[in-house]
Design a protein around this motif. Structure first.
Motif, PDB file in Angstrom:
ATOM      1  N   LYS A 214     -37.191  26.947 -58.180  1.00 27.15           N
ATOM      2  CA  LYS A 214     -37.847  25.826 -57.490  1.00 27.15           C
ATOM      3  C   LYS A 214     -37.085  24.517 -57.668  1.00 27.15           C
ATOM      4  N   ASN A 215     -36.187  24.444 -58.667  1.00 27.27           N
ATOM      5  CA  ASN A 215     -35.402  23.234 -58.879  1.00 27.27           C
ATOM      6  C   ASN A 215     -34.132  23.209 -58.040  1.00 27.27           C
ATOM      7  N   SER A 216     -33.845  24.290 -57.377  1.00 29.39           N
ATOM      8  CA  SER A 216     -32.626  24.368 -56.576  1.00 29.39           C
ATOM      9  C   SER A 216     -32.765  23.514 -55.329  1.00 29.39           C
ATOM     10  N   SER A 217     -31.721  22.761 -55.022  1.00 31.13           N
ATOM     11  CA  SER A 217     -31.766  21.913 -53.825  1.00 31.13           C
ATOM     12  C   SER A 217     -31.636  22.738 -52.556  1.00 31.13           C
ATOM     13  N   LEU A 218     -31.257  24.018 -52.665  1.00 30.83           N
ATOM     14  CA  LEU A 218     -31.092  24.853 -51.485  1.00 30.83           C
ATOM     15  C   LEU A 218     -32.312  25.716 -51.188  1.00 30.83           C
ATOM     16  N   THR A 219     -33.328  25.667 -52.020  1.00 30.21           N
ATOM     17  CA  THR A 219     -34.511  26.478 -51.795  1.00 30.21           C
ATOM     18  C   THR A 219     -35.146  26.110 -50.468  1.00 30.21           C
ATOM     19  N   GLY A 220     -35.257  27.069 -49.599  1.00 30.06           N
ATOM     20  CA  GLY A 220     -35.883  26.843 -48.306  1.00 30.06           C
ATOM     21  C   GLY A 220     -34.996  26.155 -47.286  1.00 30.06           C
ATOM     22  N   ALA A 221     -33.758  25.815 -47.660  1.00 34.64           N
ATOM     23  CA  ALA A 221     -32.866  25.120 -46.742  1.00 34.64           C
ATOM     24  C   ALA A 221     -32.233  26.106 -45.770  1.00 34.64           C
ATOM     25  N   ILE A 222     -32.042  25.665 -44.563  1.00 33.59           N
ATOM     26  CA  ILE A 222     -31.384  26.472 -43.548  1.00 33.59           C
ATOM     27  C   ILE A 222     -30.082  25.773 -43.179  1.00 33.59           C
ATOM     28  N   ALA A 223     -29.010  26.539 -43.152  1.00 30.80           N
ATOM     29  CA  ALA A 223     -27.699  25.995 -42.790  1.00 30.80           C
ATOM     30  C   ALA A 223     -27.325  26.480 -41.396  1.00 30.80           C
ATOM     31  N   VAL A 224     -26.368  25.807 -40.798  1.00 35.66           N
ATOM     32  CA  VAL A 224     -25.865  26.199 -39.490  1.00 35.66           C
ATOM     33  C   VAL A 224     -24.380  26.527 -39.628  1.00 35.66           C
ATOM     34  N   GLN A 225     -23.933  27.524 -38.890  1.00 37.73           N
ATOM     35  CA  GLN A 225     -22.513  27.862 -38.891  1.00 37.73           C
ATOM     36  C   GLN A 225     -21.790  26.925 -37.931  1.00 37.73           C
ATOM     37  N   LEU A 226     -20.761  26.262 -38.419  1.00 39.70           N
ATOM     38  CA  LEU A 226     -20.020  25.328 -37.581  1.00 39.70           C
ATOM     39  C   LEU A 226     -19.315  26.032 -36.431  1.00 39.70           C
ATOM     40  N   TRP A 227     -19.060  27.334 -36.582  1.00 40.71           N
ATOM     41  CA  TRP A 227     -18.433  28.105 -35.499  1.00 40.71           C
ATOM     42  C   TRP A 227     -19.246  27.967 -34.210  1.00 40.71           C
TER      43      TRP A 227
ATOM     44  N   ILE B 288     -25.538  17.681 -35.312  1.00 44.83           N
ATOM     45  CA  ILE B 288     -26.064  18.757 -36.155  1.00 44.83           C
ATOM     46  C   ILE B 288     -27.080  18.199 -37.145  1.00 44.83           C
ATOM     47  N   LYS B 289     -26.762  17.057 -37.739  1.00 43.40           N
ATOM     48  CA  LYS B 289     -27.682  16.417 -38.679  1.00 43.40           C
ATOM     49  C   LYS B 289     -28.971  15.996 -37.975  1.00 43.40           C
ATOM     50  N   ASP B 290     -28.849  15.456 -36.770  1.00 38.42           N
ATOM     51  CA  ASP B 290     -30.025  15.048 -36.000  1.00 38.42           C
ATOM     52  C   ASP B 290     -30.913  16.234 -35.622  1.00 38.42           C
ATOM     53  N   LEU B 291     -30.316  17.425 -35.528  1.00 36.73           N
ATOM     54  CA  LEU B 291     -31.091  18.639 -35.260  1.00 36.73           C
ATOM     55  C   LEU B 291     -31.878  19.096 -36.484  1.00 36.73           C
ATOM     56  N   GLY B 292     -31.599  18.480 -37.638  1.00 28.21           N
ATOM     57  CA  GLY B 292     -32.353  18.788 -38.850  1.00 28.21           C
ATOM     58  C   GLY B 292     -31.625  19.647 -39.859  1.00 28.21           C
ATOM     59  N   PHE B 293     -30.361  19.918 -39.638  1.00 30.89           N
ATOM     60  CA  PHE B 293     -29.597  20.730 -40.574  1.00 30.89           C
ATOM     61  C   PHE B 293     -28.916  19.835 -41.595  1.00 30.89           C
ATOM     62  N   ALA B 294     -29.120  20.151 -42.878  1.00 30.06           N
ATOM     63  CA  ALA B 294     -28.485  19.384 -43.947  1.00 30.06           C
ATOM     64  C   ALA B 294     -27.286  20.127 -44.530  1.00 30.06           C
ATOM     65  N   TYR B 295     -27.183  21.417 -44.239  1.00 27.19           N
ATOM     66  CA  TYR B 295     -26.116  22.236 -44.790  1.00 27.19           C
ATOM     67  C   TYR B 295     -25.395  22.964 -43.661  1.00 27.19           C
ATOM     68  N   VAL B 296     -24.072  23.128 -43.828  1.00 32.32           N
ATOM     69  CA  VAL B 296     -23.273  23.821 -42.824  1.00 32.32           C
ATOM     70  C   VAL B 296     -22.367  24.839 -43.507  1.00 32.32           C
ATOM     71  N   GLU B 297     -21.935  25.808 -42.734  1.00 32.15           N
ATOM     72  CA  GLU B 297     -20.943  26.775 -43.184  1.00 32.15           C
ATOM     73  C   GLU B 297     -19.713  26.573 -42.325  1.00 32.15           C
ATOM     74  N   GLY B 298     -18.601  26.279 -42.963  1.00 30.44           N
ATOM     75  CA  GLY B 298     -17.366  26.005 -42.237  1.00 30.44           C
ATOM     76  C   GLY B 298     -16.669  27.273 -41.775  1.00 30.44           C
ATOM     77  N   PHE B 299     -15.554  27.094 -41.142  1.00 28.91           N
ATOM     78  CA  PHE B 299     -14.708  28.210 -40.735  1.00 28.91           C
ATOM     79  C   PHE B 299     -13.264  27.756 -40.803  1.00 28.91           C
ATOM     80  N   ASP B 300     -12.346  28.666 -40.613  1.00 33.28           N
ATOM     81  CA  ASP B 300     -10.925  28.433 -40.877  1.00 33.28           C
ATOM     82  C   ASP B 300     -10.228  27.719 -39.716  1.00 33.28           C
ATOM     83  N   VAL B 301     -10.327  26.404 -39.709  1.00 29.71           N
ATOM     84  CA  VAL B 301      -9.587  25.572 -38.754  1.00 29.71           C
ATOM     85  C   VAL B 301      -8.945  24.433 -39.545  1.00 29.71           C
ATOM     86  N   PRO B 302      -7.805  23.910 -39.083  1.00 31.08           N
ATOM     87  CA  PRO B 302      -7.085  22.888 -39.855  1.00 31.08           C
ATOM     88  C   PRO B 302      -7.921  21.656 -40.213  1.00 31.08           C
ATOM     89  N   TYR B 303      -8.783  21.188 -39.325  1.00 27.78           N
ATOM     90  CA  TYR B 303      -9.514  19.962 -39.649  1.00 27.78           C
ATOM     91  C   TYR B 303     -10.598  20.180 -40.696  1.00 27.78           C
TER      92      TYR B 303
END
Length: 89
Positions: free
Chosen positions: A32-45, A62-77
């Motif tokens: 319950k102390n985890s900041s990720l409990t119940g959080a939903i992430a979005v894939q940047l892909w 993405i932030k305005d849609l309500g996502f606080a966490y993202v999963e990146g992918f392999d691109v230079p930027y």
């Protein structure tokens, strides 16, 4: 139609419901102390086309849609300078 063919959808539904129940139990037991409990992430892909045109604007969207966490992918930027990408707002 054979009895096996009519049982497949029922068996599939039972397996899916069992897996969902297992996931729900796992979330309930999560720290319950985890900041990720119940959080939903979005894939940047998912937003790769928009990111190619406008990284800061897309991240804001993405932030305005309500996502606080993202999963990146392999691109230079992203992988070329992850600290700079993380600080992008």
């Amino acid at each position: 139609m054979s009895q096996i063919h009519t049982m497949r959808p029922i068996l599939f539904a039972m397996i899916v419901l069992g897996l969902l129940n297992s996931c729900i139990d796992h979330v309930k037991r999560a720290d319950k102390n985890s900041s990720l409990t119940g959080a939903i992430a979005v894939q940047l892909w998912t937003f790769r086309g928009d990111l190619e045109k406008d990284v800061p604007g897309t991240l804001k969207k993405i932030k305005d849609l309500g996502f606080a966490y993202v999963e990146g992918f392999d691109v230079p930027y992203i992988v070329g300078n992850p600290d700079a990408f993380r600080s992008t707002d």
